[in-house]
Design a protein around this motif. Structure first.
Motif, short mmCIF file in Angstrom:
data_model
loop_
_atom_site.label_atom_id
_atom_site.label_comp_id
_atom_site.label_asym_id
_atom_site.label_seq_id
_atom_site.Cartn_x
_atom_site.Cartn_y
_atom_site.Cartn_z
N ALA A 222 0.86 -1.32 0.08
CA ALA A 222 -0.03 0.07 0.00
C ALA A 222 0.85 1.10 0.07
O ALA A 222 0.52 2.00 -0.82
CB ALA A 222 -0.82 -0.01 1.25
N HIS A 226 1.29 4.13 -3.25
CA HIS A 226 1.19 5.51 -3.20
C HIS A 226 2.41 6.30 -3.36
O HIS A 226 2.35 7.69 -3.16
CB HIS A 226 0.59 5.78 -1.80
N ARG A 277 -1.72 7.85 6.65
CA ARG A 277 -3.13 7.63 6.63
C ARG A 277 -3.95 7.63 5.42
O ARG A 277 -4.86 7.06 5.20
CB ARG A 277 -3.58 8.98 7.48
N THR A 278 -3.46 8.37 4.37
CA THR A 278 -3.90 8.35 3.17
C THR A 278 -3.70 6.92 2.60
O THR A 278 -4.53 6.35 1.76
CB THR A 278 -3.30 9.21 2.12
N SER A 279 -2.57 6.47 2.59
CA SER A 279 -2.05 5.08 1.88
C SER A 279 -3.17 4.05 2.44
O SER A 279 -3.38 3.18 1.74
CB SER A 279 -0.64 4.78 2.11
N TYR A 280 -3.18 4.24 3.67
CA TYR A 280 -4.26 2.92 4.45
C TYR A 280 -5.37 3.42 4.68
O TYR A 280 -6.33 2.47 5.15
CB TYR A 280 -3.65 2.37 5.64
N SER A 281 -6.08 4.57 4.25
CA SER A 281 -7.57 5.17 4.48
C SER A 281 -7.80 4.86 6.10
O SER A 281 -8.69 4.54 6.27
CB SER A 281 -8.43 4.04 3.58
N GLY A 283 -9.29 6.37 9.10
CA GLY A 283 -10.23 7.23 9.39
C GLY A 283 -10.22 8.02 10.66
O GLY A 283 -10.62 9.04 10.79
N THR A 338 -3.42 -4.44 5.99
CA THR A 338 -4.39 -3.34 6.32
C THR A 338 -5.14 -3.80 7.43
O THR A 338 -5.76 -2.90 8.35
CB THR A 338 -5.38 -3.42 5.07
N GLN A 342 -5.45 -0.98 10.48
CA GLN A 342 -6.62 -0.43 10.97
C GLN A 342 -6.83 -0.79 12.49
O GLN A 342 -7.49 0.00 13.35
CB GLN A 342 -7.77 -1.11 9.98
N ASN A 345 -4.93 1.82 14.49
CA ASN A 345 -5.47 2.98 14.50
C ASN A 345 -6.75 3.27 15.02
O ASN A 345 -7.12 4.41 15.50
CB ASN A 345 -5.76 3.37 12.74
#
Length: 463
Positions: A222, A226, A277-281, A283, A338, A342, A345
């Motif tokens: 990931a 990106h 944060r952007t690479s792994y979306s 939240g 991923t 998550q 996070n």
């Protein structure tokens, strides 16, 4: 004979002598004029010559010296809009790298890079680089593939290495060897330096990886996706000639898990965390604020190692945390999938014994808390340098819990007068012994009564 007869009839002997001298001077002036006119187009006589085989892939031969000098390119080459430039940074303390612009040809299975000879003023000798950011560590660097950067004159370049793949984007060549199988070193030695080196290209960059291990690369796919829109090339196994107009060999490096925004290209660890944060979306941007949400239970993630530096009383730790109001999750966090990212996070507090698993604190939300449990053995400096200082630089609160001798499993294996208790700094001089005892044989049994204050401190920081 005829010419001599005509001259003898037309001119006296003195006239003939004067005529001969004049002709000689005329020829000399003509030759001098031609030399002056053509001088810019004449190449310097090379002190050393690089001869390459006429077909790619058959190797290099008859190289007379390790230092290969370049002849100056034909000046008409400059009129083709290809400015040549090269600069190598070989005095950096941790990582060597070269930046090049011009005619660059990468020969993967020869571990060689040919560059245009008009770069002679910047780099007039060959260079060798191991493109991995841990230069002082001989154990880490030994298996890293060494790459030769060879200045080559135009004619030889065209003869030995006609392009099979022309790329319109820059190249970044780096190694994923060394200690990169370890999560901490993969992030600290490769991923952060790669971000620092390639982020400015806005995904328009081609990665060439040496010492590539596919399963290890897959862990961080990931992130690679990106940083670059292009599929990674396993350059060691590639027999093509990849041609670029810009390339960076090796990676820029500041410190382990630290970027200094005052240095070019002016990225910070805040920028890196936003990139993750952007690479792994991801939240969650911030951890729970217990002042504004007093009834909410903060989430605690306990990293439970399964082989070394394990918590041997993890159930007692869970019971203590739940009694203080935490919602607890226990996980080993072995891979950067991923799902793992998550999970981290989603937590407000993360705790674990000193080790690579703590590197996942990078995925915590801002204002979260990292609790590092430091085993005995003089690991205080390593704990703060590799996790404490970076955490503080990334808006993550840091709490350290140093265990006592009674909380270490080593108390049952070594007498109290052993170096591991008496003088751990002396033990560090024997690196294999230190690694075996302090990092591989040591487990931790937390004194839950003593640890209560550490968990309470984390709650205070969330307020």
């Amino acid at each position: 004979m005829l010419r001599e007869t005509i001259l003898s009839r037309s001119f006296s002997r003195n006239d003939q002598r004067r005529l001969g001298c004049g002709a000689f001077l005329c020829c000399l002036l003509t030759a001098l004029s031609v030399f002056i006119l053509l001088r810019p187009y004449l190449g310097h006589i090379p002190a050393l010559t690089l001869r390459l085989s006429p077909g790619y892939g058959h190797g290099l031969f008859a190289m007379r010296d390790e230092s290969v000098l370049m002849r100056r390119e034909d000046p008409t080459e400059a009129n083709r809009g290809s400015k040549q430039d090269a600069s190598c940074h070989l005095s950096e303390p941790v990582s060597d790298y070269c930046e090049m612009t011009g005619d660059i040809r990468v020969l993967g299975n020869l571990s060689s890079i040919l560059i245009g000879s008009s770069q002679a003023e910047q780099m007039n000798t060959s260079q060798k680089i191991r493109p991995y950011a841990r230069k002082p560590d001989t154990n880490a660097m030994k298996p890293i593939q060494e790459w030769s950067i060879l200045p080559v004159v135009k004619g030889d370049r065209e003869q030995v290495s006609p392009c099979t793949h022309n790329h319109s984007v820059p190249a970044v060549l780096f190694s994923f060897g060394g200690y990169a199988g370890n999560n901490f070193h993969a992030i600290a030695d490769v991923i952060v330096p790669l971000f620092l080196t390639s982020r400015r290209f806005n995904q328009q960059v081609q990665f060439l990886v040496t010492n590539m291990v596919p399963w290890s690369i897959h862990r961080y796919q990931a992130i690679f996706n990106h940083l670059s829109r292009y599929e990674i090339i396993d350059i060691d196994k590639d027999r093509n000639v990849h041609c670029f107009s810009k390339a960076i060999i090796g990676l820029k490096f500041h410190e382990e898990l630290i970027l200094y925004p005052q240095r070019p290209p002016h990225y910070s660890m805040k920028d890196f965390r936003e990139f993750l944060r952007t690479s792994y979306s991801l939240g969650r941007m911030t951890a729970v604020n217990l002042s504004s949400s007093p009834g909410q239970r903060p989430r605690l993630l306990i990293i439970s190692r399964s082989k070394t530096r394990m918590f041997t009383n993890v159930l007692e730790i869970v019971a203590l945390a739940e009694s203080l109001g935490y919602e607890v999750t226990v996980s080993e966090l072995t891979h950067n999938t991923t799902r793992t990212v998550q999970a981290v996070n989603s937590c407000d507090v993360m705790m674990g014994v000193h080790g690579a698993g703590l590197t996942n604190f990078l995925f915590l939300p801002d204002n979260a808390v990292l609790i590092q449990v430091v085993p005995i053995g003089g690991l205080d400096w390593h704990a703060r340098r590799y996790f404490g200082d970076p955490a503080r630089a990334m808006k993550v609160s840091y709490v350290e819990y140093q265990i006592k001798e009674e909380e270490s499993s080593l108390i049952n294996e070594y007498p109290r007068d052993h170096l591991v208790f008496r003088d751990p700094d002396e033990l560090k001089k024997d690196r294999p012994a230190f690694t075996s005892i302090c990092l591989e044989k040591q487990n931790v049994k937390i004194d839950v009564n003593r640890f209560r204050g550490t968990l309470a401190r984390a709650l205070d920081l969330l307020r």
